[in-house]
Enzyme design. Structure first.
Site, PDB file in Angstrom:
ATOM      1  N   ALA A  74      25.814  13.060  39.520  1.00 57.71           N
ATOM      2  CA  ALA A  74      24.912  12.413  38.560  1.00 57.71           C
ATOM      3  C   ALA A  74      24.683  13.274  37.322  1.00 57.71           C
ATOM      4  O   ALA A  74      24.417  12.748  36.242  1.00 57.71           O
ATOM      5  CB  ALA A  74      23.587  12.079  39.246  1.00 57.71           C
ATOM      6  N   THR A  75      24.813  14.593  37.460  1.00 62.92           N
ATOM      7  CA  THR A  75      24.670  15.458  36.284  1.00 62.92           C
ATOM      8  C   THR A  75      25.741  15.086  35.252  1.00 62.92           C
ATOM      9  O   THR A  75      25.445  14.904  34.065  1.00 62.92           O
ATOM     10  CB  THR A  75      24.816  16.946  36.686  1.00 62.92           C
ATOM     11  OG1 THR A  75      23.755  17.267  37.591  1.00 62.92           O
ATOM     12  CG2 THR A  75      24.751  17.868  35.481  1.00 62.92           C
ATOM     13  N   GLN A 156      17.859   8.902  42.724  1.00 58.70           N
ATOM     14  CA  GLN A 156      16.877   8.996  43.823  1.00 58.70           C
ATOM     15  C   GLN A 156      16.474   7.620  44.343  1.00 58.70           C
ATOM     16  O   GLN A 156      15.636   7.515  45.236  1.00 58.70           O
ATOM     17  CB  GLN A 156      15.615   9.756  43.359  1.00 58.70           C
ATOM     18  CG  GLN A 156      15.859  11.229  43.063  1.00 58.70           C
ATOM     19  CD  GLN A 156      16.051  12.087  44.319  1.00 58.70           C
ATOM     20  OE1 GLN A 156      15.824  11.648  45.447  1.00 58.70           O
ATOM     21  NE2 GLN A 156      16.486  13.325  44.126  1.00 58.70           N
ATOM     22  N   SER A 174      24.595   9.403  42.764  1.00 56.93           N
ATOM     23  CA  SER A 174      25.259  10.555  43.356  1.00 56.93           C
ATOM     24  C   SER A 174      25.375  10.407  44.868  1.00 56.93           C
ATOM     25  O   SER A 174      24.462   9.899  45.528  1.00 56.93           O
ATOM     26  CB  SER A 174      24.429  11.793  43.018  1.00 56.93           C
ATOM     27  OG  SER A 174      25.041  12.944  43.524  1.00 56.93           O
ATOM     28  N   HIS A 176      25.625  12.832  47.325  1.00 55.61           N
ATOM     29  CA  HIS A 176      25.008  13.750  48.291  1.00 55.61           C
ATOM     30  C   HIS A 176      23.522  13.500  48.528  1.00 55.61           C
ATOM     31  O   HIS A 176      22.892  14.155  49.342  1.00 55.61           O
ATOM     32  CB  HIS A 176      25.263  15.216  47.902  1.00 55.61           C
ATOM     33  CG  HIS A 176      24.495  15.722  46.719  1.00 55.61           C
ATOM     34  ND1 HIS A 176      23.407  16.552  46.847  1.00 55.61           N
ATOM     35  CD2 HIS A 176      24.663  15.539  45.390  1.00 55.61           C
ATOM     36  CE1 HIS A 176      22.946  16.871  45.638  1.00 55.61           C
ATOM     37  NE2 HIS A 176      23.691  16.268  44.733  1.00 55.61           N
ATOM     38  N   THR A 212      42.252  14.750  38.395  1.00 52.90           N
ATOM     39  CA  THR A 212      42.770  14.207  39.660  1.00 52.90           C
ATOM     40  C   THR A 212      41.603  13.711  40.508  1.00 52.90           C
ATOM     41  O   THR A 212      40.605  14.421  40.665  1.00 52.90           O
ATOM     42  CB  THR A 212      43.532  15.315  40.419  1.00 52.90           C
ATOM     43  OG1 THR A 212      44.583  15.761  39.564  1.00 52.90           O
ATOM     44  CG2 THR A 212      44.101  14.811  41.732  1.00 52.90           C
ATOM     45  N   CYS A 298      15.994  21.444  41.745  1.00 50.08           N
ATOM     46  CA  CYS A 298      16.816  21.799  40.586  1.00 50.08           C
ATOM     47  C   CYS A 298      16.038  22.687  39.626  1.00 50.08           C
ATOM     48  O   CYS A 298      16.615  23.419  38.846  1.00 50.08           O
ATOM     49  CB  CYS A 298      17.264  20.549  39.857  1.00 50.08           C
ATOM     50  SG  CYS A 298      17.982  19.347  40.953  1.00 50.08           S
TER      51      CYS A 298
HETATM   52  N1  PMP Z   1      19.363  12.906  38.763  1.00 50.15           N
HETATM   53  C1  PMP Z   1      18.427  12.983  39.704  1.00 50.15           C
HETATM   54  C2  PMP Z   1      17.254  12.065  39.648  1.00 50.15           C
HETATM   55  C3  PMP Z   1      18.547  13.908  40.744  1.00 50.15           C
HETATM   56  O1  PMP Z   1      17.609  13.988  41.688  1.00 50.15           O
HETATM   57  C4  PMP Z   1      19.680  14.758  40.775  1.00 50.15           C
HETATM   58  C5  PMP Z   1      19.881  15.779  41.881  1.00 50.15           C
HETATM   59  N2  PMP Z   1      18.821  16.679  42.023  1.00 50.15           N
HETATM   60  C6  PMP Z   1      20.624  14.640  39.756  1.00 50.15           C
HETATM   61  C7  PMP Z   1      20.444  13.694  38.769  1.00 50.15           C
HETATM   62  C8  PMP Z   1      21.855  15.501  39.739  1.00 50.15           C
HETATM   63  O2  PMP Z   1      22.780  14.996  40.646  1.00 50.15           O
HETATM   64  P1  PMP Z   1      24.075  15.832  41.072  1.00 50.15           P
HETATM   65  O3  PMP Z   1      23.602  16.881  42.014  1.00 50.15           O
HETATM   66  O4  PMP Z   1      24.966  14.821  41.713  1.00 50.15           O
HETATM   67  O5  PMP Z   1      24.685  16.395  39.836  1.00 50.15           O
END
Ligand code: PMP
Length: 354
Positions: A74-75, A156, A174, A176, A212, A298
């Site tokens: 998601a980042t 989330q 995302s 994970h 890839t 984070c």
């Molecule tokens: N957006 C939100 C709302 C998240 O909670 C997170 C993960 N903490 C991220 C983005 C980032 O996701 P990723 O770890 O897949 O880069």
């Protein structure tokens, strides 16, 4: 041996589901083909990637699987949209990968807020970015009406709260966070919308996201998305029950406030202990074998109060003592009750030292 039942930090990441792992394994062993290759190894991998794309589309309610692009998480999805959309304004509740861009890019602005309700942009912008569910508190964020493009970080929320893509042009999510593998995510791009690539190279993902394909990761993501979709109601009922157990136990402690919003994800519980320090509670709980977090993982490690809490007008004395518990299908009623009892005990002990 770390026991998954003692892990209450599922907002940071989740344990991979063994069924997901099982689906991934062949793609790490004998079916190792590059999904872009013309031969059978490649075609087989691409067919599996496309099934994963369908599963991810179904989870978030996209009409067409072609609206899903795989990324590294998601980042990256957030960065892709906000670095390529022109000018934008984002809510103060966003993940650091969005907030950092508001600070770094001249095209980035902040949307005003009143409590959890986000207002319209104060300048003319091409796109607004408002997340579905806040990561620190699990509150469902309300989006203002806006005539331009809309991005929503649903990381989330996907598989946890009902998601509607009505009025949304781009959405990040995302793997994970839903018992899938790390390092893989998705960007939903509504049919007809465009975005220049963020990453250039071999032209994978219809020329828009080179590199890839992470075949095993994508297949794991698809498997996790299917499980999250199929078990949506039962997972929600389970974590709601655990959350209530913890909330009731902690309500007995003096000087604690629950940061629930009327519109709340049952997967997250945020509590603030007056004049305590969140990190101290996390360390004390860690010593007792429990994983919880202080604010969002984070941003933890930083000494400053979370900008999300500041935006909500929560005073320093409360904000510093904030901890987040985030639940999963792996936690049990017994583990939730035992964790809550330990947290209450730690809080009482630290309060007596103040
Ligand atoms: N957006 C939100 C709302 C998240 O909670 C997170 C993960 N903490 C991220 C983005 C980032 O996701 P990723 O770890 O897949 O880069």
């Amino acid at each position: 041996m770390l026991e998954p039942v003692r892990y209450f930090d599922n907002g940071a990441t989740t344990r991979i589901d063994p069924r997901v792992l099982e689906e991934m394994m062949p793609w790490l062993r004998e079916d190792f083909g590059n999904a872009s290759s013309m031969h059978i190894w490649g075609r087989k991998a691409m067919a599996a990637v496309d099934e994963a794309r369908e599963r991810c589309a179904t989870l978030i309610g996209a009409e067409d699987p072609e609206e899903i692009f795989f990324t590294s998480g998601a980042t990256e999805s957030n960065n892709w949209v906000l670095q390529r959309c022109g000018s934008f304004a984002a809510s103060p509740f966003e993940h650091s990968s969005v907030r950092a861009l508001v600070e770094e890019l001249p095209e980035g602005h902040r949307l005003p807020n009143s409590g959890w309700s986000v207002g319209t942009p104060e300048q003319s912008v091409d796109l607004i970015s408002v997340m579905a569910v806040n990561s620190e508190m699990g509150c469902i964020v309300s989006r203002p009406k806006f005539s331009g493009l809309v991005h929503s970080d649903v990381t989330q929320g996907a598989g946890k709260v009902p998601i509607s893509l009505e009025g949304i042009d781009y959405a990040s999510f995302s793997s994970h966070k839903m018992s899938g593998p790390k390092g893989v995510g998705g960007l939903y791009m509504k049919s007809g919308r465009e975005l220049e690539p963020l990453i250039y190279g071999g032209g994978q993902e219809r020329g828009l996201r080179s590199g890839t394909l992470n075949v095993s990761g994508i297949i794991g993501f698809g498997a996790a998305a299917k499980l999250a979709h199929d078990d949506f109601e039962s997972n929600r009922a389970h974590v709601s029950e655990l959350r209530n157990i913890v909330k009731q136990e902690l309500a007995q402690v003096p000087d604690v406030r629950c940061n629930d919003h009327v519109d709340q994800s049952p997967f997250t519980l945020s509590l603030s202990f007056y004049k305590l320090v969140g990190e101290t509670l996390v360390i004390e709980m860690d010593a007792r074998g429990w994983a919880i977090s202080a604010g969002s993982a984070c941003s933890s490690g930083s000494q400053t109060v979370s900008p999300v809490l500041v935006s909500l007008g929560i005073t320093d004395d409360w904000a510093r003592g904030t901890v987040r518990m985030s639940f999963s299908k792996w936690n049990t009623k017994e583990s939730a009750a035992a964790m809550a009892k330990d947290l209450a005990e730690c809080a009482r002990r630290l309060q007596s030292l103040n």
